[in-house]
Write a protein that holds these residues in place. Structure first.
Motif, short mmCIF file in Angstrom:
data_model
loop_
_atom_site.label_atom_id
_atom_site.label_comp_id
_atom_site.label_asym_id
_atom_site.label_seq_id
_atom_site.Cartn_x
_atom_site.Cartn_y
_atom_site.Cartn_z
N GLU A 242 -17.48 65.48 75.96
CA GLU A 242 -16.50 64.68 75.21
C GLU A 242 -15.42 65.56 74.60
O GLU A 242 -14.23 65.23 74.65
N LEU A 243 -15.83 66.68 74.04
CA LEU A 243 -14.87 67.58 73.43
C LEU A 243 -13.90 68.15 74.47
O LEU A 243 -12.70 68.27 74.22
N GLN A 244 -14.44 68.50 75.64
CA GLN A 244 -13.59 69.05 76.68
C GLN A 244 -12.59 68.02 77.18
O GLN A 244 -11.41 68.34 77.41
N ALA A 245 -13.02 66.77 77.31
CA ALA A 245 -12.13 65.71 77.77
C ALA A 245 -11.02 65.46 76.74
O ALA A 245 -9.85 65.28 77.11
N GLU A 246 -11.39 65.46 75.47
CA GLU A 246 -10.38 65.25 74.43
C GLU A 246 -9.40 66.42 74.38
O GLU A 246 -8.19 66.22 74.18
N GLU A 251 -3.90 68.40 75.29
CA GLU A 251 -2.94 69.32 75.90
C GLU A 251 -1.87 68.55 76.67
O GLU A 251 -0.69 68.92 76.65
N GLU A 252 -2.28 67.48 77.33
CA GLU A 252 -1.31 66.66 78.06
C GLU A 252 -0.31 66.01 77.09
O GLU A 252 0.90 66.01 77.33
N LEU A 263 4.10 64.05 68.22
CA LEU A 263 2.77 64.58 68.51
C LEU A 263 1.72 63.89 67.65
O LEU A 263 0.66 63.48 68.14
N VAL A 264 1.98 63.76 66.34
CA VAL A 264 1.03 63.12 65.43
C VAL A 264 0.79 61.67 65.85
O VAL A 264 -0.34 61.19 65.89
N ALA A 265 1.88 60.97 66.19
CA ALA A 265 1.75 59.56 66.58
C ALA A 265 0.91 59.41 67.84
O ALA A 265 0.05 58.52 67.93
N SER A 266 1.13 60.28 68.82
CA SER A 266 0.36 60.19 70.06
C SER A 266 -1.10 60.54 69.84
O SER A 266 -2.00 59.93 70.44
N ALA A 372 -5.15 70.31 66.95
CA ALA A 372 -5.58 71.70 66.93
C ALA A 372 -5.41 72.26 68.34
O ALA A 372 -6.14 71.92 69.25
N GLY A 373 -4.39 73.11 68.50
CA GLY A 373 -4.11 73.67 69.81
C GLY A 373 -2.70 74.23 69.87
O GLY A 373 -2.03 74.39 68.85
N ALA A 374 -2.24 74.56 71.08
CA ALA A 374 -0.91 75.13 71.26
C ALA A 374 0.12 74.00 71.36
O ALA A 374 -0.11 72.98 71.99
N PHE A 375 1.27 74.22 70.71
CA PHE A 375 2.35 73.24 70.78
C PHE A 375 3.70 73.95 70.81
O PHE A 375 4.14 74.56 69.83
#
Length: 466
Positions: A242-246, A251-252, A263-266, A372-375
């Protein structure tokens, strides 16, 4: 009797003059010719104290990084840490509280390391100043020593021998009467400088010993936190699949988003864990608004006692009430504030803090991890929804230790800085290679100045700038 004592007093300066022999006769022979053929050299500009201190801090920091690589924990200490984690109550609340406590200790140690680094740099600048002063006076010291050596080889003759000897004796007495006061003055000054130099070296050695012990404690705390994070992951109710899918879906969405608001809205609409947690947090906030004044006062008193409900899914405090109460997410030096020039002809929308390598990053306040990730140009980034329409943006980290959809408490470790500054749009025009954390507060989608929220001890630069 005077000459041996004076020579002994200047014995400590022999090292300074060995590499710079001095000829009194050569200077006495043709002073006018030397002045006419060789004009006096221009005086070197005095060193810039700020630049000198900055250079010394860079040098000290490099030495400390080298030192940190030589420090390691013994096998007994590692076993002791593992045993302490094994004895810990295996519940989400206890592990998360242990993480918060560990992060607080680690940040405290990192602040001590920064303070020791500054002290060592300051002591180093003072040492260099004394050495430079001694070096600049080496010609004068050589003259004095040469005079003492010549007088030692040719002592004044006995008074009761011949009239010629008596005349030489009088001349020697006149010479000594003129020279000795100047020699004594230089001797006293040199002795004071050497005493100051010895005191600075002793203070530096003591500070280095304290720093080594602090760095060892910091490495131990870092290892404890790693073990706690691993234990916390085991207690996570979400499966790895589940974590990997999220993560892939996030990232998409991050690749498609053109702004932080988008980004926050999506995230809140298309990532299940974020959507559900955000809905639960909003419901908790609504329920808090329905409390009576007495119940609200009791809840506030409980929160201010430092032991708010560890099962909460919404911030313990309304964010607007947290002014002057938040601690910076990292221990470091503030390089840029909200409204400062950002190096691109615009004003900075947040603050930038320089840290030491591998510094822990903690949550400044309770909040839901929206992303939490690259943006884009921000690099690795975390966005916290702190309630009341506020979002907290942190970027520039190397490793993120949290995930979106998770509610985190103030002081909980979220990430770790890297070894060097991450190239990003928020770190442009910064004259440093140190890791830098960018912090931005947003209210209803618009950046706001975060300075009113930090405690006074964390905003020394802000107070000086305002």
């Amino acid at each position: 009797m005077i000459l041996p004592a004076l020579a002994a007093g200047f014995g400590v300066a022999v090292i300074l003059v060995l590499t710079s022999p001095f000829s009194v006769r050569a200077q006495d022979a043709a002073p006018e010719a030397a002045q006419s053929s060789n004009p006096p050299p221009a005086e070197a500009p005095p060193p810039d104290p700020a630049a000198e201190l900055a250079a010394k801090r860079d040098q000290t920091r490099a030495e400390l990084e080298t030192l940190s690589k030589t420090i390691s924990l013994s096998s007994d200490k590692v076993s002791e840490l593992q045993q302490s984690i094994s004895n810990l109550e295996k519940s989400t609340q206890s592990v998360r509280q242990a993480l918060i406590d560990s992060a607080a200790r680690r940040k405290g140690l990192e602040k001590q390391i920064l303070e020791s680094e500054k002290k060592l740099a300051d002591l180093g600048v003072k040492e260099d100043g004394i050495r430079r002063s001694l070096h600049e006076r080496r010609g004068l010291l050589a003259e004095v020593l040469a005079a003492l050596q010549r007088m030692g080889r040719n002592p004044p003759p006995a008074l009761l021998v011949t009239p010629d000897d008596a005349l030489a004796s009088v001349r020697s007495a006149i010479l000594l009467g003129a020279v000795v006061p100047g020699i004594r003055k230089e001797t006293d000054k040199l002795a004071a400088d050497l005493a100051s130099l010895a005191a600075l070296q002793t203070a530096s050695a003591a500070e280095k010993a304290r720093l080594t012990a602090t760095m060892t404690d910091s490495i131990e705390e870092e290892r404890r936190m790693d073990l706690l994070l691993a234990e916390n992951d085991k207690l996570s109710r979400s499966s790895a699949a589940e974590l990997q899918a999220e993560k892939k879906r996030s990232e998409e969405l991050a690749g498609k988003a053109t702004s932080l608001e988008g980004l926050v809205a999506s995230m809140e609409s298309e990532i299940a864990s974020v959507r559900e947690a955000a809905a639960a947090a909003r419901q908790a906030e609504e329920n808090r608004k329905l409390l009576t004044d007495e119940q609200r006062a009791q809840a506030k008193a409980l929160a201010e006692s430092g032991v708010p409900d560890k099962n909460r899914i919404a911030p313990a405090y309304p964010f607007a009430e947290l002014r002057a109460k938040l601690e910076l997410p990292v221990a470091g030096d503030i390089l840029r504030q909200f409204g400062d020039a950002d190096g691109t002809g615009h004003e900075a929308m947040g603050m930038t803090v320089a840290t030491n390598p591998e510094t822990v990053v903690t949550a400044p306040a309770d909040g839901l991890v929206v992303f939490a990730g690259a943006f884009r140009s921000y690099g690795q980034m975390i966005i916290l929804d702190a309630g009341d329409g506020y979002h907290l943006v942190l970027s520039g980290m190397d490793t993120i230790n949290t995930r979106q959809g998770k509610f985190v408490f103030a002081g909980e470790p979220l990430a770790v800085m890297g070894a060097k500054r991450v190239a990003s749009a928020t770190a442009l025009a910064l004259e440093t290679d140190r890791p830098t954390l960018y912090i931005e507060f947003r209210k209803d989608g618009k950046p706001v100045d975060s300075r009113p929220w930090w405690t006074a001890k964390d905003t020394g630069k802000a107070r000086n700038d305002s």
